[in-house]
Each structure stands twice: as structure tokens, then as C-alpha cells.
Design a protein around this motif. Sequence first.
Motif, PDB file in Angstrom:
ATOM      1  N   GLY A 118       0.833  -1.197   0.000  1.00 23.57           N
ATOM      2  CA  GLY A 118       0.000   0.000   0.000  1.00 23.57           C
ATOM      3  C   GLY A 118       0.864   1.241   0.000  1.00 23.57           C
ATOM      4  N   GLU A 121       0.777   6.308   3.431  1.00 26.22           N
ATOM      5  CA  GLU A 121      -0.376   6.802   4.197  1.00 26.22           C
ATOM      6  C   GLU A 121      -1.301   5.652   4.581  1.00 26.22           C
ATOM      7  N   GLN A 122      -1.527   4.722   3.677  1.00 26.00           N
ATOM      8  CA  GLN A 122      -2.381   3.573   3.984  1.00 26.00           C
ATOM      9  C   GLN A 122      -1.754   2.682   5.046  1.00 26.00           C
ATOM     10  N   ASP A 125      -2.094   3.670   8.593  1.00 19.45           N
ATOM     11  CA  ASP A 125      -3.452   3.578   9.150  1.00 19.45           C
ATOM     12  C   ASP A 125      -3.586   2.193   9.779  1.00 19.45           C
ATOM     13  N   TYR A 128      -6.154  -0.208   8.172  1.00 18.88           N
ATOM     14  CA  TYR A 128      -5.731  -0.709   6.864  1.00 18.88           C
ATOM     15  C   TYR A 128      -4.614  -1.737   7.018  1.00 18.88           C
TER      16      TYR A 128
END
Length: 321
Positions: A118, A121-122, A125, A128
Motif C-alpha cells: 500500500g 499513508e495507507q 493507518d 488498513y
Amino acid sequence: MSETASPVRRGRLLRFAAAFLVLLALVGYVVVQYVNGGGPPRCVVRTAEDGGTSYELSAEQADNAATISAVGTTRGMPQRAVTIALATALQESALRNIGHGDRDSLGLFQQRPSQGWGTPEQILDPVYAAGKFYDHLAEVPGYSRLPLTVAAQRVQRSGFPQAYAKHEPDATLLAAALTGRAAATLTCESRQGGRSGDPVRLRSELVRAFGSDVLPRGGAGRGSAGAQDMTELAVPVPSTAAADDEGASRRGWELAHWAVARADALRIAEVSYGGRVWSTAQSGQGWREEPSRAGGRAGAGASGGGTADQVTGDVRIRLAQ
């Protein structure tokens, strides 16, 4: 000689005095920060049996562990999968959502953007990142029957595959509490410093972790005020047939432990379920019997057994004001 030595001694004394004053100021600052909420809150998870083992972790670690567990159970993954995920995150990041690592590794599981996990940023998370870990774990044939180190290594491809083993006991203890199998076994300290909780954020985090079905009735739950200024949220635990009381109890304690683990981040003041209550005001006492139910039957529900009225109903979450 005496005229020369005296200024030197005075200079040394002044330097010692200045250093001592700086030290006193630093100690005073640390004490004030601790008293006013600056000290790091801690969480403890214990076995259900008296005199059993325990594991202590920071509020940040408990927050991330609760998210990892909730994402797993919401996907229908078994407790063993949650244990594997927690042990992996303990080894890879010590359950901290870190923005660095080996080469381009990031986050709780040290996943690499360059390897298709990913975007940065993903991966940073936690919801995620946990979801991606479970996606890959689910593709490992018979993972629930494999040794934890083998299952974790099939996902992570680590250079130190045996390192996961040392975290299995703590991960097992955490998973039992966070999946709700072990009732009233996770408690946290709280030093919130008077900041108010945000009801919109609380509902949003519940839905992100547990899915939209966690808050029926239009997503608002039941509370003491409107959706925007609600101070207390009642999260329903579905009523079930008597044969599935254990399942209802597990769901209730899963939600209750999630709320306590995330209390510091979400400014949660009180959580109650199954005749037990945890509050920031008395966080040192852990889960207490609700005063209004003292001497009644509801307290038995905290052990995971009891009749249907003891293990179903609402998990009540009250925000700090």
C-alpha cells in the motif's frame, strides 16, 4: 595564592548551584506533568484465574492491539489469527505505529510500500495495515494449525523468523481479552487532564474497527443526547438464544475491552457491561461491580457465564466532559 583560589572556588560553587537549580527545575517539571496527566498511562491484561499471569503495556500499545483484534474478528477471523497478528506486531514494531524501519518498512507490521503493501499513508493507518495482514494470513493454507512462527513468517518473510515465538504468550493473553473470551481482564489507567471526548469520533472509530453494523438505528446508537452532542453511547449486543449466551457475552466483552483500551485516545470516562464498570476516576481498581447491581445477579455475567439477561444488552460508553 588565597586571592587566586577564592574566585576559582566561588566559580565552581556558582556552577554547582546553577546545575542543582536546573536539576530541581527538571524534577519539578516531571512531577507537575505526571500530576496533571503528563505521565504515560499503562494498561494491564491478566488471565481470568486468580494468581495467573499478566502483561503490562502502554496505552498506545493497547490502543493498537485493540484495533488489530477488532479488524480480525470483524472479518470473521478466529482468535488464533488475532494471536498471530498481535505477536507479529509485537515483534515488528512493539505495537507502535512507527513511521520508519528497515529500508521503506512502516507501521505496526513494518509493511513496505515498494513490495505492494500500500501507500505510506495507507500502511500508517492501523485499520488498513491490520486488514492487509489478515488478507495475507487468510491465504496461508492451514495457518491456524501451524506453529505461530511459521504462520507469521509466511506473511512477513522476515530475516528473523524465530523472533515471533517469544511474543506468543503475551499475544495469547491479549487476544483472549480483546476477542472477549476472557471477561473483565483488561484494565487501563487514565490521566486525561480534563479534555472532553468527541462523540462523532467515537462513533466513527467504532464503525471503522467493527463495521457499520456495530451501530444500528441509523448509526447513532442510543444515548443521552442528540447524535452530535451525545455524552453516552449504548452499543447494542444482539440478544441470542440461550444456547449462544457465550457468544453474546464474548461480543459484549470484546466491545467493552476495546473501549477501555482506547479510552485515553478517545477520551472515554466510563465503560460498563455485564454488571461491571470501569471508569477513569477509579481506573486503579479495574473492573468493579456496578453499585446499582451490588448483591444482584448481574455481576455473574462478568465471568462469561450466567443467564441471557446477564450477557446481552448494551455496552455503555460515557465520554469525558
